[in-house]
Write an enzyme that holds these catalytic residues in place. Structure first.
Site, PDB file in Angstrom:
ATOM      1  N   ASP A 169       0.704   4.930   1.965  1.00 12.92           N
ATOM      2  CA  ASP A 169      -0.203   5.511   3.186  1.00 12.92           C
ATOM      3  C   ASP A 169      -1.380   6.463   3.006  1.00 12.92           C
ATOM      4  OD1 ASP A 169       1.123   3.855   5.142  1.00 12.92           O
ATOM      5  OD2 ASP A 169       2.760   5.073   5.201  1.00 12.92           O
ATOM      6  N   HIS A 215       4.661   0.229   0.115  1.00 13.22           N
ATOM      7  CA  HIS A 215       5.436  -0.594   1.152  1.00 13.22           C
ATOM      8  C   HIS A 215       4.587  -1.539   1.677  1.00 13.22           C
ATOM      9  CE1 HIS A 215       3.463   2.565   3.441  1.00 13.22           C
ATOM     10  NE2 HIS A 215       3.489   1.798   4.463  1.00 13.22           N
ATOM     11  N   HIS A 243       0.833  -1.120  -0.062  1.00 13.21           N
ATOM     12  CA  HIS A 243       0.102  -0.037   0.247  1.00 13.21           C
ATOM     13  C   HIS A 243       0.805   1.157  -0.058  1.00 13.21           C
ATOM     14  CE1 HIS A 243       1.110  -0.473   4.265  1.00 13.21           C
ATOM     15  NE2 HIS A 243       0.645   0.799   4.600  1.00 13.21           N
ATOM     16  N   ARG A 273       5.840   5.696  14.373  1.00 10.91           N
ATOM     17  CA  ARG A 273       5.683   6.059  12.744  1.00 10.91           C
ATOM     18  C   ARG A 273       5.033   7.620  12.781  1.00 10.91           C
ATOM     19  NH1 ARG A 273       1.740   4.011   8.271  1.00 10.91           N
ATOM     20  NH2 ARG A 273       0.174   5.335   9.140  1.00 10.91           N
TER      21      ARG A 273
HETATM   22  C1  SIN Z   1       3.351   0.695   7.577  1.00  6.39           C
HETATM   23  O1  SIN Z   1       2.630   0.316   6.720  1.00  6.39           O
HETATM   24  O2  SIN Z   1       3.503   1.940   7.907  1.00  6.39           O
HETATM   25  C2  SIN Z   1       4.160  -0.029   8.547  1.00  6.39           C
HETATM   26  C3  SIN Z   1       5.219  -0.625   8.205  1.00  6.39           C
HETATM   27  C4  SIN Z   1       5.950  -1.571   9.030  1.00  6.39           C
HETATM   28  O3  SIN Z   1       5.720  -1.604  10.192  1.00  6.39           O
HETATM   29  O4  SIN Z   1       7.159  -1.911   8.675  1.00  6.39           O
END
Ligand code: SIN
Length: 273
Positions: free
Chosen positions: A99, A249, A97, A264
């Protein structure tokens, strides 16, 4: 600071050496920004930073975004703590996806700081959506040039319900987002194949879901070809930042029985629809 950028794969990603993220001057930030535009994802090893310092570095890139469903840290609501405990089976972000593509203003970038990681597993995969677009045939590029996608994430229907107890109630109901399937990057202006997994990118505008699915499924599979990707193996201390405008990602869910904790921050992007 003199920076060195070491590519992570032939497709994308670079480790930046020589930066102390607690103290970045404007000139160093301009160099880091340039490396990001060239590699899509950058990471810095061995950073020992507090949430306040992480937030200060994030604000260099733009305005932090508050996630509609994920609550932030009590003292730093801009920072989401992503935790997978040994007894959890679901992982946040476990599908390809970009974000907040389910909003009209998807994230420009995402910063992830590794706090606690398993000895092995829990890597993050990244995919270069410029390369995915470039590798399409001229015929396919012409066919999809003017298509737009309908994107919606309904928390109540989504599998994120397995994260119940960790999610907050959104302030307003989910609003669908329309995006160009081929989206120019806001800074480089280069075309990107802009697509997400099927519970978010649901169909092509003016096409039925049934008509859309074969094409969208083909493009999703194409965009994740291994030669467009890189893989980041975490250890405690690295901080990664990626450009959601040209990178997708996915968090790997291969470490059941172990704990992983990440901090994050996402940076607000521009409206495209
Ligand atoms: C995310 O999708 O932002 C998480 C990625 C991760 O935890 O590696």
């Amino acid at each position: 600071m003199t920076l060195e950028a070491i590519p992570l794969s032939g497709a994308m990603g670079a480790e930046i050496r020589g930066a102390d993220l607690r103290d970045i001057d404007d000139e160093t930030f301009a160099d880091i920004h340039k490396i990001l535009l060239g590699h899509g994802m950058i990471f810095f090893r061995d950073q020992d930073i507090t949430p306040t310092q992480q937030l200060a570095f994030a604000k260099r890139w733009g305005e932090p975004h508050f996630h509609p469903y994920m609550p932030g840290l009590p003292d730093h609501p801009e920072i989401i703590e992503i935790v997978k405990n040994p007894e959890d089976t679901h992982t946040f972000g476990g599908q390809w996806h970009t974000d907040q593509m389910f909003t009209p203003t998807p994230a420009m970038g995402t910063m992830l700081y590794a706090k606690e990681v398993p000895e092995a597993g829990g890597d993050t995969l990244f995919g270069n959506l410029y390369l995915a677009y470039d590798a399409l045939s001229d015929g396919m590029k012409a066919a999809i040039a003017n298509l737009r996608t309908f994107n919606l994430y309904d928390k109540k229907k989504g599998r994120s319900s397995v994260m119940k107890g960790k999610l907050k109630e959104p302030e307003k109901p989910a609003e669908p987002a329309i995006h160009p399937l081929v989206r120019p990057h806001g800074e480089t202006d280069k075309p990107v194949l802009y697509i997400c997994y099927d519970r978010i990118t649901r169909h092509i505008v003016d096409w039925t879901p049934e008509e859309s699915r074969p094409l969208l499924d083909y493009l999703r599979a194409h965009a994740t070809r291994p030669e467009f990707t890189c893989r980041l193996r975490w250890e405690p201390g690295p901080l990664a930042f990626w450009d959601n405008r040209c990178v997708q990602h996915m968090a790997l869910n291969d470490y059941h029985g172990y704990r992983r904790v990440m901090h994050r921050i996402t940076i607000r992007g521009e409206r495209t629809s």
